[in-house]
Design a protein around this motif. Structure first.
Motif, PDB file in Angstrom:
ATOM      1  N   ASP A 102       0.851  -1.190   0.000  1.00 60.52           N
ATOM      2  CA  ASP A 102       0.000   0.000   0.000  1.00 60.52           C
ATOM      3  C   ASP A 102       0.888   1.242   0.000  1.00 60.52           C
ATOM      4  N   ALA A 103       0.419   2.303  -0.632  1.00 61.41           N
ATOM      5  CA  ALA A 103       1.198   3.544  -0.660  1.00 61.41           C
ATOM      6  C   ALA A 103       1.426   4.089   0.741  1.00 61.41           C
ATOM      7  N   ASP A 104       0.364   4.104   1.572  1.00 62.17           N
ATOM      8  CA  ASP A 104       0.513   4.698   2.901  1.00 62.17           C
ATOM      9  C   ASP A 104       1.416   3.858   3.798  1.00 62.17           C
ATOM     10  N   PHE A 105       1.349   2.527   3.682  1.00 57.99           N
ATOM     11  CA  PHE A 105       2.201   1.684   4.506  1.00 57.99           C
ATOM     12  C   PHE A 105       3.669   1.814   4.083  1.00 57.99           C
ATOM     13  N   ARG A 106       3.908   1.846   2.791  1.00 56.88           N
ATOM     14  CA  ARG A 106       5.277   2.027   2.310  1.00 56.88           C
ATOM     15  C   ARG A 106       5.839   3.380   2.780  1.00 56.88           C
ATOM     16  N   THR A 107       4.973   4.394   2.791  1.00 52.73           N
ATOM     17  CA  THR A 107       5.395   5.718   3.256  1.00 52.73           C
ATOM     18  C   THR A 107       5.732   5.685   4.737  1.00 52.73           C
ATOM     19  N   ARG A 126       6.680   3.103   6.524  1.00 50.14           N
ATOM     20  CA  ARG A 126       7.948   2.367   6.708  1.00 50.14           C
ATOM     21  C   ARG A 126       9.143   3.286   6.461  1.00 50.14           C
ATOM     22  N   ARG A 127       9.027   4.120   5.442  1.00 53.65           N
ATOM     23  CA  ARG A 127      10.117   5.040   5.122  1.00 53.65           C
ATOM     24  C   ARG A 127      10.323   6.052   6.244  1.00 53.65           C
ATOM     25  N   LEU A 128       9.238   6.600   6.766  1.00 52.82           N
ATOM     26  CA  LEU A 128       9.345   7.583   7.843  1.00 52.82           C
ATOM     27  C   LEU A 128      10.008   6.983   9.082  1.00 52.82           C
ATOM     28  N   ILE A 129       9.623   5.732   9.406  1.00 54.75           N
ATOM     29  CA  ILE A 129      10.224   5.070  10.565  1.00 54.75           C
ATOM     30  C   ILE A 129      11.702   4.790  10.314  1.00 54.75           C
ATOM     31  N   ALA A 130      12.013   4.263   9.128  1.00 55.54           N
ATOM     32  CA  ALA A 130      13.404   3.938   8.800  1.00 55.54           C
ATOM     33  C   ALA A 130      14.286   5.180   8.793  1.00 55.54           C
ATOM     34  N   LEU A 135       2.798  15.008   8.842  1.00 58.87           N
ATOM     35  CA  LEU A 135       3.797  14.722   9.866  1.00 58.87           C
ATOM     36  C   LEU A 135       4.044  15.975  10.685  1.00 58.87           C
ATOM     37  N   GLY A 136       4.168  15.821  11.994  1.00 65.23           N
ATOM     38  CA  GLY A 136       4.495  16.988  12.800  1.00 65.23           C
ATOM     39  C   GLY A 136       4.108  16.842  14.247  1.00 65.23           C
ATOM     40  N   GLN A 137       3.916  18.020  14.886  1.00 66.71           N
ATOM     41  CA  GLN A 137       3.582  18.090  16.305  1.00 66.71           C
ATOM     42  C   GLN A 137       2.481  19.128  16.494  1.00 66.71           C
ATOM     43  N   GLY A 138       1.457  18.784  17.280  1.00 69.49           N
ATOM     44  CA  GLY A 138       0.390  19.732  17.565  1.00 69.49           C
ATOM     45  C   GLY A 138      -0.267  20.246  16.295  1.00 69.49           C
ATOM     46  N   HIS A 139      -0.337  21.578  16.175  1.00 75.43           N
ATOM     47  CA  HIS A 139      -0.953  22.183  14.993  1.00 75.43           C
ATOM     48  C   HIS A 139       0.059  22.429  13.873  1.00 75.43           C
ATOM     49  N   GLU A 140       1.317  22.114  14.111  1.00 76.29           N
ATOM     50  CA  GLU A 140       2.353  22.351  13.107  1.00 76.29           C
ATOM     51  C   GLU A 140       2.671  21.039  12.393  1.00 76.29           C
ATOM     52  N   THR A 141       2.020  20.834  11.262  1.00 74.90           N
ATOM     53  CA  THR A 141       2.237  19.621  10.481  1.00 74.90           C
ATOM     54  C   THR A 141       2.493  19.984   9.029  1.00 74.90           C
ATOM     55  N   THR A 142       3.184  19.087   8.341  1.00 68.47           N
ATOM     56  CA  THR A 142       3.463  19.275   6.927  1.00 68.47           C
ATOM     57  C   THR A 142       3.056  18.016   6.160  1.00 68.47           C
ATOM     58  N   PRO A 143       2.603  18.170   4.927  1.00 65.10           N
ATOM     59  CA  PRO A 143       2.233  16.992   4.140  1.00 65.10           C
ATOM     60  C   PRO A 143       3.458  16.169   3.776  1.00 65.10           C
ATOM     61  N   VAL A 144       3.261  14.869   3.676  1.00 67.92           N
ATOM     62  CA  VAL A 144       4.345  13.943   3.336  1.00 67.92           C
ATOM     63  C   VAL A 144       4.052  13.330   1.975  1.00 67.92           C
ATOM     64  N   GLU A 145       4.922  13.577   1.019  1.00 68.78           N
ATOM     65  CA  GLU A 145       4.734  12.969  -0.297  1.00 68.78           C
ATOM     66  C   GLU A 145       4.856  11.449  -0.173  1.00 68.78           C
ATOM     67  N   PRO A 146       3.839  10.702  -0.621  1.00 62.64           N
ATOM     68  CA  PRO A 146       3.846   9.261  -0.374  1.00 62.64           C
ATOM     69  C   PRO A 146       4.669   8.479  -1.392  1.00 62.64           C
ATOM     70  N   GLU A 147       5.071   7.303  -0.952  1.00 60.13           N
ATOM     71  CA  GLU A 147       5.587   6.318  -1.887  1.00 60.13           C
ATOM     72  C   GLU A 147       4.457   5.885  -2.823  1.00 60.13           C
ATOM     73  N   ARG A 148       4.805   5.315  -3.944  1.00 60.15           N
ATOM     74  CA  ARG A 148       3.794   4.816  -4.870  1.00 60.15           C
ATOM     75  C   ARG A 148       3.300   3.439  -4.417  1.00 60.15           C
ATOM     76  N   GLY A 149       1.988   3.243  -4.405  1.00 64.69           N
ATOM     77  CA  GLY A 149       1.445   1.921  -4.130  1.00 64.69           C
ATOM     78  C   GLY A 149       1.832   0.959  -5.242  1.00 64.69           C
ATOM     79  N   ASN A 150       2.156  -0.293  -4.868  1.00 62.43           N
ATOM     80  CA  ASN A 150       2.759  -1.162  -5.883  1.00 62.43           C
ATOM     81  C   ASN A 150       2.477  -2.629  -5.600  1.00 62.43           C
ATOM     82  N   TYR A 151       1.225  -3.057  -5.768  1.00 58.30           N
ATOM     83  CA  TYR A 151       0.894  -4.472  -5.575  1.00 58.30           C
ATOM     84  C   TYR A 151       1.632  -5.363  -6.572  1.00 58.30           C
ATOM     85  N   ALA A 152       1.991  -4.813  -7.724  1.00 58.04           N
ATOM     86  CA  ALA A 152       2.703  -5.598  -8.737  1.00 58.04           C
ATOM     87  C   ALA A 152       4.054  -6.089  -8.233  1.00 58.04           C
TER      88      ALA A 152
END
Length: 348
Positions: A133-138, A140-144, A292-309
């Protein structure tokens, strides 16, 4: 099988799994030759012939063993109560096997299938497609990358609003045969949690059947809490009676939090007829990005591409070159162990 020859495939079942999650990727990947589709439903037979005119369509799985010499791989996309028999028959016929999730109705049956594959020298894997899934891959990247810091709380949900009840085996098959939302969607949520945070030391569960027309014990509204050995707590929610769904992910770490709403778009795209080869397939629109962020200060995170293939790309390498399987079937047994503990503990 020569390394440069297409992998000859039979797909057993042409419901949601076979029709949308397996056949399109096999047809789009030149490493595979989709030769045989099994379904006893006349409407699904017609749909299979229309979508894959070069494949033979048969009514029963006997056709797999009858044509085993013309096949290399069998994909089992049928209700879970049939998985052990169908996968076992294919292995004994000298074929490699993909089993859709849930792997088997019990962990013990899963272990026996793994042992059978090893005894026969065949490759056996489980289709845990939500690892791509795109969101799960994203996430994983954030954690790594350390952007969350040490994760102490992981919330993950699959929720929707189906007040008329779960259809098909998911709502009409008993838990003993792999029915219910914990076996259906819980296999994904638990697998993702184990992939991110490793083994669990404690399993808590609230397992419910909200549909008043219940004819079996298949759950439709369940929460599972996992305490991982690493210290992370996972709260996994799966429901078909959520009038207002919560975020797909809410992850809290020592540095930042991450929140993502909405489901990965690959399933919807496949059901709408989009080919996996489409350049836009698996890409999330910007208004669906997590933050991603803290409290009211968050920024959008460009996701990885979903890739079931990717599952089938990795599988081809495993079958042709002896590389690692895309999903170790032992991982699927670990998931089943957690599901069994959840059902047991919910009754206490």
């Amino acid at each position: 099988m020569r390394n440069d020859s297409p992998i000859r495939v039979a797909v057993i079942g042409f419901g949601t799994a076979g029709r949308f999650f397996h056949a399109p990727f096999l047809a789009a990947d030149p490493a595979y030759d989709l030769r045989l589709i099994i379904t006893g439903d006349p409407d699904r037979q017609a749909a299979a012939r229309a979508a894959h005119p070069s494949a033979t369509v048969a009514a029963t799985a006997d056709a797999v063993t009858a044509h085993a010499s013309d096949l290399d791989l069998v994909v089992v996309g049928t209700p879970p109560s049939t998985h052990v028999e169908l996968a076992g028959n294919a292995l004994r016929a000298g074929l490699d096997v993909v089993v859709d999730k849930p792997f088997t109705p019990t962990a013990a049956e899963g272990r026996k299938l793994i042992a059978l594959a090893a005894e026969l020298g065949r490759r056996l894997t489980v289709f845990q497609n939500r690892r791509w899934d795109a969101d799960f891959r994203t996430l994983r990247r954030l954690i790594a990358d350390g952007r969350l810091g040490t994760v102490h709380a992981f919330e993950s949900r699959f929720e929707w609003w189906r007040p008329d009840g779960l259809g098909g085996w998911k709502g009409e098959t008993g838990v003993a045969d792999g029915g219910g939302i914990l076996f259906d969607l819980g296999t994904h949520l638990i697998d993702q949690a184990l992939q991110l945070f490793g083994p669990v030391t404690e399993v808590l569960a609230d397992v419910n059947r909200r549909d008043p027309r219940a004819g079996c014990d298949a759950d439709d509204d369940t929460v599972v809490i996992l305490r991982h050995a690493c210290g992370t707590s996972s709260r996994l929610t799966m429901s078909s009676v959520a009038a207002l769904p919560g975020p797909r992910f809410r992850v809290l770490g020592s540095r930042n939090g991450y929140v993502k709403h909405g489901l990965d778009g690959q399933e919807a795209a496949l059901k709408a007829g989009t080919s996996p080869a489409d350049p836009a397939f698996g890409r999330e629109p910007e208004d669906c990005w997590g933050r991603l962020g803290q409290g009211h200060e968050t920024t959008p995170v460009e996701p990885e591409r979903g890739n079931y293939a990717e599952f089938y790309r990795l599988l081809a390498l495993a079958l042709r070159d002896g590389a690692d399987l895309p999903v170790d079937p032992g991982d699927a047994v670990d998931v089943l162990d957690v599901i069994e503990r959840a059902h047991t503990n919910a009754k206490k």
